[in-house]
Enzyme design. Structure first.
Site, PDB file in Angstrom:
ATOM      1  N   ASN A 176       8.096  -3.956   3.546  1.00 23.43           N
ATOM      2  CA  ASN A 176       6.663  -3.784   3.699  1.00 23.43           C
ATOM      3  C   ASN A 176       6.176  -4.229   5.078  1.00 23.43           C
ATOM      4  OD1 ASN A 176       3.943  -3.232   2.823  1.00 23.43           O
ATOM      5  ND2 ASN A 176       3.670  -5.419   2.466  1.00 23.43           N
ATOM      6  N   HIS A 193       0.837  -1.207   0.000  1.00 22.13           N
ATOM      7  CA  HIS A 193       0.000   0.000   0.000  1.00 22.13           C
ATOM      8  C   HIS A 193       0.873   1.258   0.000  1.00 22.13           C
ATOM      9  CE1 HIS A 193      -2.920  -2.918   1.551  1.00 22.13           C
ATOM     10  NE2 HIS A 193      -3.879  -2.040   1.322  1.00 22.13           N
TER      11      HIS A 193
END
Length: 338
Positions: free
Chosen positions: A209, A177
């Site tokens: 991440n 994201h």
């Protein structure tokens, strides 16, 4: 018609306060299609936002063939007058808050409930994503459940430039994201929006991440809580490497749709301090595993270095002299204009 309203809304929002000449606006369906959105209806609905140059075909027909419309667009209205599919004034106000300090670029801008992004048709992913973090949107609403949010392709992106979940399968990369899901825990719809693949880049999982990048996202939320709110701009970078005496930009492509894997990611955080002036922190992290013992402060860089690498200005409505604190250091050029 709804598709067209969405495209025009984005164009009008992006050109508020500007006069922009637009050579071509994409047309969703052919004029001969039953029930299609006619040129006459387009002019009637949006005449307050655009001035038109009619070409042969008359007022009742589309003035340009092959599903395209030639127009000169002038953003005459104030930003709060930008048309919206649901005519939700609160949504319009929210979008103005998110982009308060300027749009980095105006091409392929896509507006969601609580974040705004620009999409790269070349790289098949976001060019930049902007968020306005407040206590309200980062604090958990007990009715919001992340497990109900599913990664899905973005239908507003042309199939020619779209990426799909299948592109990530077996790639070795996470679906990372850029607008973090945890930044939008106040609303199930806002959280769901962050799972559109137009907000996603291929990102190293272990050490980035799931670790250092997550730590950086938490840092942004902590600054928002400390200062009452914060604006965050996040995006991918494709930076050159030196081989011998030459420089090359090299990056991997994944999936059938050739989704680009960024070499680096940036995140820029600004907040208005309670004592006056703005604080700024700007980071660049490589898209690779980072050791746990390396602090995220090691990845602080000058904002203009990110701008140079990304190819656009970041929060350019804030003058350099308005920053009282830059990457943790007092700005000697700060001018307090309280």
């Amino acid at each position: 018609k709804q598709w067209y309203q969405r495209r025009v809304r984005g164009l009008a929002a992006a050109t508020v306060g500007l006069t922009a000449t637009v050579g071509v606006v994409e047309y969703a369906s052919r004029p001969s299609t039953p029930g299609s959105f006619s040129w006459k209806e387009f002019k009637s609905n949006y005449s307050s936002f655009f001035s038109y140059s009619d070409e042969p075909g008359g007022a009742s027909k589309w003035p340009y063939v092959q599903g395209r419309v030639s127009i000169t667009a002038k953003a005459k209205a104030l930003s709060e007058s930008v048309p919206d599919v649901d005519h939700d004034q609160n949504a319009i106000t929210r979008r103005n808050e998110i982009m308060k300090y300027g749009y980095p670029s105006l091409d392929n801008v896509k507006m969601f409930n609580d974040h705004i992004l620009a999409y790269s048709n070349v790289h098949k992913g976001p060019l930049w994503v902007c968020e306005h973090l407040t206590d309200y949107n980062i604090n958990l609403n007990q009715s919001v459940n992340r497990s109900q949010s599913k990664f899905t392709h973005d239908d507003s992106v042309s199939p020619l430039f779209r990426c799909y979940n299948s592109d990530f399968l077996g790639s070795g990369f996470d679906r990372g994201h850029l607008a973090a899901a945890a930044n939008h825990r106040h609303s199930q719809l806002a959280m769901n929006d962050t799972f559109y693949l137009s907000n996603i880049c291929p990102q190293t999982g272990k050490g980035l991440n799931r670790s250092k990048w997550n730590e950086l996202e938490k840092r942004a939320r902590a600054l928002a809580r400390k200062h009452g709110s914060a604006h965050v701009l996040t995006g991918p970078l494709y930076l050159p490497t030196v081989i011998g005496n030459e420089k090359f930009v090299k990056y991997k492509l994944i999936g059938d749709n050739n989704v680009a894997v960024p070499t680096h990611f940036f995140k820029v955080i600004v907040a208005k301090t309670k004592k006056g002036g703005f604080m700024l922190e700007s980071y660049v992290m490589p898209n690779e595993e980072i050791r746990d013992d390396i602090p995220i402060s090691s990845y602080l860089v000058p904002k203009n270095a990110i701008e140079k690498g990304a190819g656009f200005m970041i929060f350019d409505y804030i003058a350099d002299s308005q920053y009282c604190l830059i990457n943790g250091h007092p700005n000697p050029d700060f001018i307090d204009i309280k």
